[in-house]
Design a protein around this motif. Structure first.
Motif, short mmCIF file in Angstrom:
data_model
loop_
_atom_site.label_atom_id
_atom_site.label_comp_id
_atom_site.label_asym_id
_atom_site.label_seq_id
_atom_site.Cartn_x
_atom_site.Cartn_y
_atom_site.Cartn_z
N MET A 201 -1.98 -98.70 27.54
CA MET A 201 -0.62 -98.55 27.26
C MET A 201 -0.38 -97.36 28.21
O MET A 201 -1.15 -96.39 28.33
N ASP B 189 -9.12 -101.14 14.76
CA ASP B 189 -8.02 -100.05 15.22
C ASP B 189 -8.38 -98.93 14.23
O ASP B 189 -8.25 -97.83 14.63
N MET C 81 -11.56 -97.44 14.79
CA MET C 81 -11.43 -96.53 15.83
C MET C 81 -10.50 -95.19 15.75
O MET C 81 -11.09 -94.00 16.06
N LEU C 82 -9.51 -95.43 15.01
CA LEU C 82 -8.80 -94.00 14.75
C LEU C 82 -9.66 -93.20 13.79
O LEU C 82 -9.63 -91.77 14.17
N GLN D 86 -3.48 -95.07 28.47
CA GLN D 86 -4.42 -94.98 27.35
C GLN D 86 -5.14 -96.34 26.93
O GLN D 86 -4.32 -97.13 26.79
N SER E 115 -0.46 -107.79 19.44
CA SER E 115 0.25 -106.65 19.28
C SER E 115 1.70 -106.91 19.77
O SER E 115 2.64 -106.24 19.58
N ASN F 270 -11.65 -92.27 28.71
CA ASN F 270 -10.32 -92.52 28.48
C ASN F 270 -10.10 -93.13 26.91
O ASN F 270 -9.38 -93.08 26.14
N TYR F 271 -10.83 -94.38 26.76
CA TYR F 271 -10.94 -94.70 25.60
C TYR F 271 -11.46 -94.20 24.36
O TYR F 271 -10.76 -94.39 23.35
N LEU F 272 -12.31 -93.12 24.26
CA LEU F 272 -12.91 -92.36 23.34
C LEU F 272 -12.34 -91.20 23.21
O LEU F 272 -12.53 -90.40 22.40
N GLY F 273 -11.27 -90.57 24.19
CA GLY F 273 -10.64 -89.50 23.97
C GLY F 273 -11.41 -88.43 24.49
O GLY F 273 -11.71 -87.11 24.08
N THR G 144 -6.79 -99.32 24.89
CA THR G 144 -6.72 -99.20 23.52
C THR G 144 -7.83 -100.35 23.27
O THR G 144 -8.05 -100.60 22.06
N ALA G 145 -8.45 -101.16 24.03
CA ALA G 145 -9.39 -102.02 23.91
C ALA G 145 -9.97 -102.55 25.24
O ALA G 145 -9.24 -102.43 26.22
#
Lengths: 247, 247
Positions: free
Chosen positions: B73, B147, B150-151, B81, B95, B195-198, B83-84
Motif C-alpha cells: 500500500m 495478518d 504478523m501484527l 508498505q 482485501s 520494509n515488510y518487517l518494519g 503487506t505480503a
DNA sequence: CGTGCAATTGACGTGGCTCAAGTGGTGTGG
DNA sequence: CCACACCACTTGAGCCACGTCAATTGCACG
C-alpha cells in the motif's frame, strides 16, 4: 448463573438498531427471517468474561449488539497481543474458520450483549442466500483490509502518529454507530491501547498528556473529547502538506 | 507487448502441481472442470510489472502459478508498505472484495506466472459449489490469521526475532511447495524485507551478518542456507524453554 | 568501462522502553 | 465511616535498540 438458554425473545435482527452494520445488511425480509432464526441471544457478558479461548472448537461466530470486547493472542511466552477492539455490529471469529477452531481469545471489556451465530448453520444458509454470502465475503474482506492498514501503521509510524490514528479511527467508528464522534468513553485501559498499538502504557499516557497540553484533546480518565479533529488527523498521517519536502 | 489474450491452453487446474494449496483443494472432478473453465492464463509478468493498482475496479483475483510477487500500500506521504510476499498457490485480492476495487498494489518481484480468476464468475460459481465456497472462506480466514500473527510480530518483537521469524516462515512455505526448506533464494531485496518487517535495510543487513557469524545461516547474496534451524526457531520465539521463568 | 542499484559497514543520535516513585479512585472488610 | 489493598494512571530519569547519515564495495547491465 445456571440459566444458559436464550433470553430476550423480543430481540430480532429485524428491529436491531445496528443491523445495517452487521450481517443483515442488504438482506430482504424473508432472508432476514431465516438468518434471525439461527441466531441465539444470551445473557450479557460482564467485564473479564471470555467468549472463547484459543484451541476451542469453532462453534459460532459472534456479533456484538452492545458493549465492547477485545480479541487477543498469546505468544509462546504467554504475552498478550491485542489484535482488535470490537464495537456493536462487528463480527468476531472469521480468523477461526480455516482451522475450524478459535485461533485466539475474545473477552468483554465491559458489560456486552452478543448474538451467537452457529457457524455450520450460517455456512449452509449462505448456500441458499447469495446476498448473505456476499455480505460475509464483504465483512471478511473488510477485516483483511483493516489488518493490513494496521500493519502499515505499526511498522512505519511513530508513537504519536499511531495514537492519533487510533483516536481518529475510534471516533469514526462511533460516528458510524450514531454516537458522538467528538466525545466518548474509552472502554479499554491505557495499557490495552498501548498493547494494541505496540507502545508501552507510559508512552500512551505521556502522549495523551501532550495532546491535551496542545489543546488537541481533553482527557478526563476514560473520557476523551476531540477538540481539534483536523490537527489530530494531520498527525495521524492525513497530512495537510504531504508533498512539501522536495528534491 | 500487444498480445494480451490467453496463452498456454494446455495448462489446467487438473494438472497444476500446486492445486492442493490453491482454490481447487477438495474440489471433485466436475467442479474442478467448471472452475478451470472460468480461469484465464496470460503471459508471464516480469520483474516490476504491476498486476493492479489501488483504486482500479476489482476484476479478478489472482492465483500465483510460479515466481514471487509483493503486495503493498502507499500511505498519504507516498511511502510504500509491503503487506505480503506471494508464492505459488497463494491467492491475491481478497482485501479488495469489500470495496469492489483494489485496495493496494501487486507487483512481480521476478518472472511470474499467474492465473486470473474473474471475480464475478467465481462469486456465482461459488453459489453452485459448496466445496469451492468453503475453500474461499478457508483461504480468506487463513489470510486474516496470517495478518494477525504478523501484527503480533511487529508490535512486540525485536528486530532479531522478526527476522528469525521471517526466515523460518519462508522456509516453511518453501517446504509446503516441495522446495528445499534449508536452502533457498530470496526474491526480495534487503530493503523489501526490512520494509515488510518494519526495519531498515541496514538493520536487516547487520542481522543477516550476525546470524551468519553465529553459524545460524549462510548468506551469499540472495542465497540463504539455514544451518541451525532449531536455534533460529528459538530466536523466532518458538522457545525451547518457554515457561522457565516463574513466580 | 562507466553508471546505477543492492548491500555492507561504521559512527552517531534519539524515540520510546525500562525502572522507579508517587497519586488517585474504588471496593472491601473491620 | 475509616483503613487498607489494589489497580489504573501519571511522571521523571536514564539507557539502549534501532534509525539516520555517510562512505565504500560489489555486481549487473549497456
Amino acid at each position: 448463573m445456571a440459566n444458559d438458554k436464550s433470553v430476550s425473545n423480543h430481540i430480532h435482527c429485524q428491529n436491531c438498531g445496528i443491523n445495517q452494520l452487521c450481517l443483515p445488511y442488504t438482506l430482504d425480509d424473508s432472508s432476514l427471517t431465516k438468518l434471525d432464526s439461527i441466531i441465539e441471544r444470551k445473557r450479557p457478558y460482564q467485564r473479564g468474561d471470555v467468549l472463547f479461548r484459543a484451541g476451542d472448537p469453532l462453534i459460532s461466530l459472534y456479533a456484538v449488539r452492545s458493549g465492547c470486547l477485545k480479541s487477543y493472542m498469546l505468544n509462546d511466552s504467554g504475552e498478550m497481543q491485542i489484535t482488535a477492539f470490537h464495537l456493536p455490529g462487528d463480527l468476531i471469529g472469521f480468523s477461526s474458520i480455516a482451522e475450524n477452531s478459535y485461533q485466539g481469545y475474545t473477552e468483554a471489556l465491559e458489560t456486552s450483549m452478543v448474538c451467537e451465530i452457529p457457524y455450520d448453520n450460517l455456512e449452509s444458509l449462505s448456500g441458499q442466500l447469495p446476498t448473505l454470502r456476499r455480505q460475509i465475503l464483504r465483512l471478511m474482506s473488510d477485516e483483511i483490509n483493516t489488518d493490513k492498514r494496521m500493519l502499515s501503521l505499526v511498522t512505519s509510524r511513530s508513537a504519536e502518529e499511531r495514537l492519533a490514528t487510533f483516536l481518529i479511527e475510534l471516533s469514526a467508528r462511533f460516528r458510524k454507530r450514531g454516537l458522538s464522534s467528538r466525545e466518548f468513553r474509552l472502554s479499554m485501559t491505557r495499557a490495552e491501547i498501548g498493547n494494541y498499538l505496540g507502545l508501552t502504557v507510559e508512552t500512551v499516557s505521556r502522549l495523551l498528556g501532550k495532546f491535551q497540553k496542545e489543546s488537541l484533546i481533553k482527557v478526563d480518565g476514560r473520557f476523551v473529547s476531540l477538540l481539534n479533529v483536523d490537527a489530530i488527523s494531520s498527525i495521524a498521517g492525513i497530512l495537510p502538506i504531504p508533498c512539501q519536502q522536495q528534491a
